[in-house]
Design an enzyme around this catalytic site. Structure first.
Site, PDB file in Angstrom:
ATOM      1  N   CYS A  14      -0.597 -49.477  27.615  1.00 36.95           N
ATOM      2  CA  CYS A  14      -0.544 -50.937  27.434  1.00 36.95           C
ATOM      3  C   CYS A  14       0.042 -51.587  28.690  1.00 36.95           C
ATOM      4  O   CYS A  14      -0.422 -52.654  29.116  1.00 36.95           O
ATOM      5  CB  CYS A  14       0.282 -51.297  26.203  1.00 36.95           C
ATOM      6  SG  CYS A  14      -0.582 -51.042  24.631  1.00 36.95           S
ATOM      7  N   ASP A  37      -7.561 -40.896  36.442  1.00 37.89           N
ATOM      8  CA  ASP A  37      -6.380 -40.162  35.977  1.00 37.89           C
ATOM      9  C   ASP A  37      -5.494 -39.824  37.175  1.00 37.89           C
ATOM     10  O   ASP A  37      -5.967 -39.415  38.235  1.00 37.89           O
ATOM     11  CB  ASP A  37      -6.810 -38.879  35.248  1.00 37.89           C
ATOM     12  CG  ASP A  37      -5.695 -38.302  34.401  1.00 37.89           C
ATOM     13  OD1 ASP A  37      -5.818 -38.334  33.163  1.00 37.89           O
ATOM     14  OD2 ASP A  37      -4.693 -37.815  34.980  1.00 37.89           O
ATOM     15  N   GLY A  98      -2.734 -31.495  22.875  1.00 39.14           N
ATOM     16  CA  GLY A  98      -2.558 -31.871  24.271  1.00 39.14           C
ATOM     17  C   GLY A  98      -2.399 -33.357  24.530  1.00 39.14           C
ATOM     18  O   GLY A  98      -2.391 -33.782  25.684  1.00 39.14           O
ATOM     19  N   HIS A 105      -7.404 -42.649  24.255  1.00 38.38           N
ATOM     20  CA  HIS A 105      -8.072 -42.597  25.563  1.00 38.38           C
ATOM     21  C   HIS A 105      -9.120 -41.506  25.558  1.00 38.38           C
ATOM     22  O   HIS A 105      -8.951 -40.467  24.931  1.00 38.38           O
ATOM     23  CB  HIS A 105      -7.071 -42.380  26.705  1.00 38.38           C
ATOM     24  CG  HIS A 105      -6.113 -41.254  26.500  1.00 38.38           C
ATOM     25  ND1 HIS A 105      -5.029 -41.353  25.661  1.00 38.38           N
ATOM     26  CD2 HIS A 105      -6.056 -40.005  27.020  1.00 38.38           C
ATOM     27  CE1 HIS A 105      -4.347 -40.218  25.668  1.00 38.38           C
ATOM     28  NE2 HIS A 105      -4.961 -39.373  26.483  1.00 38.38           N
TER      29      HIS A 105
HETATM   30  P1  5GP Z   1      -3.447 -36.770  27.312  1.00 36.90           P
HETATM   31  O1  5GP Z   1      -2.518 -35.726  27.862  1.00 36.90           O
HETATM   32  O2  5GP Z   1      -2.702 -37.701  26.374  1.00 36.90           O
HETATM   33  O3  5GP Z   1      -4.715 -36.264  26.721  1.00 36.90           O
HETATM   34  O4  5GP Z   1      -3.906 -37.634  28.549  1.00 36.90           O
HETATM   35  C1  5GP Z   1      -3.058 -38.522  29.215  1.00 36.90           C
HETATM   36  C2  5GP Z   1      -3.528 -38.589  30.620  1.00 36.90           C
HETATM   37  O5  5GP Z   1      -2.900 -39.682  31.235  1.00 36.90           O
HETATM   38  C3  5GP Z   1      -3.172 -37.350  31.455  1.00 36.90           C
HETATM   39  O6  5GP Z   1      -4.369 -36.744  31.937  1.00 36.90           O
HETATM   40  C4  5GP Z   1      -2.294 -37.896  32.571  1.00 36.90           C
HETATM   41  O7  5GP Z   1      -2.533 -37.289  33.810  1.00 36.90           O
HETATM   42  C5  5GP Z   1      -2.657 -39.365  32.576  1.00 36.90           C
HETATM   43  N1  5GP Z   1      -1.576 -40.223  33.035  1.00 36.90           N
HETATM   44  C6  5GP Z   1      -0.268 -40.172  32.643  1.00 36.90           C
HETATM   45  N2  5GP Z   1       0.449 -41.146  33.256  1.00 36.90           N
HETATM   46  C7  5GP Z   1      -0.434 -41.815  34.052  1.00 36.90           C
HETATM   47  C8  5GP Z   1      -0.287 -42.926  34.944  1.00 36.90           C
HETATM   48  O8  5GP Z   1       0.777 -43.504  35.121  1.00 36.90           O
HETATM   49  N3  5GP Z   1      -1.407 -43.337  35.594  1.00 36.90           N
HETATM   50  C9  5GP Z   1      -2.618 -42.725  35.420  1.00 36.90           C
HETATM   51  N4  5GP Z   1      -3.656 -43.207  36.124  1.00 36.90           N
HETATM   52  N5  5GP Z   1      -2.800 -41.679  34.577  1.00 36.90           N
HETATM   53  C10 5GP Z   1      -1.716 -41.234  33.902  1.00 36.90           C
HETATM   54 ZN    ZN Z   2      -0.756 -48.836  24.078  1.00 35.17          ZN
END
Ligand code: 5GP
Ligand code: ZN
Length: 119
Positions: A14, A37, A98, A105
């Site tokens: 957000c 990412d 994960g 997302h």
């Molecule tokens: P999840 O682990 O929840 O499936 O995916 C979250 C994703 O968000 C991860 O791949 C992580 O690298 C990415 N991510 C976390 N913090 C940030 C950020 O501050 N900026 C960007 N661009 N990606 C982020």
């Molecule tokens: Zn949110």
């Protein structure tokens, strides 16, 4: 849309949508936001997120699923724009699967051979 909040001040994504945290944006419209990412797992790795705060795939309902459908239209549009024909869409739901950010997302991964099954 009782479980769709417009904004959650504690939520990283957000904050990215609001521009409070910088991101490498690829696409934005009224409903969705797409950005690369920060820790790419493939040569091309971007995230498509709804602007509404939905915490995960487990919170998709009849009331908010049109937002999710729109995210997939955006995935189709952005991949075409980037010239990508082979890609994977992933959404981790829950810590054991994960998920590290509790804002729905869709990961879009491309640019290398992707193995199956995933880890
Ligand atoms: P999840 O682990 O929840 O499936 O995916 C979250 C994703 O968000 C991860 O791949 C992580 O690298 C990415 N991510 C976390 N913090 C940030 C950020 O501050 N900026 C960007 N661009 N990606 C982020
Ligand atoms: Zn949110």
């Amino acid at each position: 849309m009782s479980n769709v909040l417009r904004c959650d001040s504690d939520c990283l994504f957000c904050q990215i949508i609001k521009g409070e945290i910088p991101s490498n944006k690829i696409y934005e419209d009224h409903t969705c936001y797409a950005f690369y990412d920060i820790n790419p797992q493939a040569p091309i790795h971007f995230l498509v997120i709804p602007k509404a705060h939905i915490s995960s795939c487990g919170e998709i309902t009849k009331g908010n699923s049109s937002i999710v459908a729109h995210c997939f239209e955006v995935i189709s549009e952005v991949t075409k724009k980037l010239g990508i024909t082979d890609f994977r869409v992933v959404s981790n739901c829950g810590a054991k699967a994960g998920q590290s950010v509790s804002h729905l997302h869709f990961h879009v991964l491309s640019g290398r051979d992707l193995t199956w099954p995933p880890g």
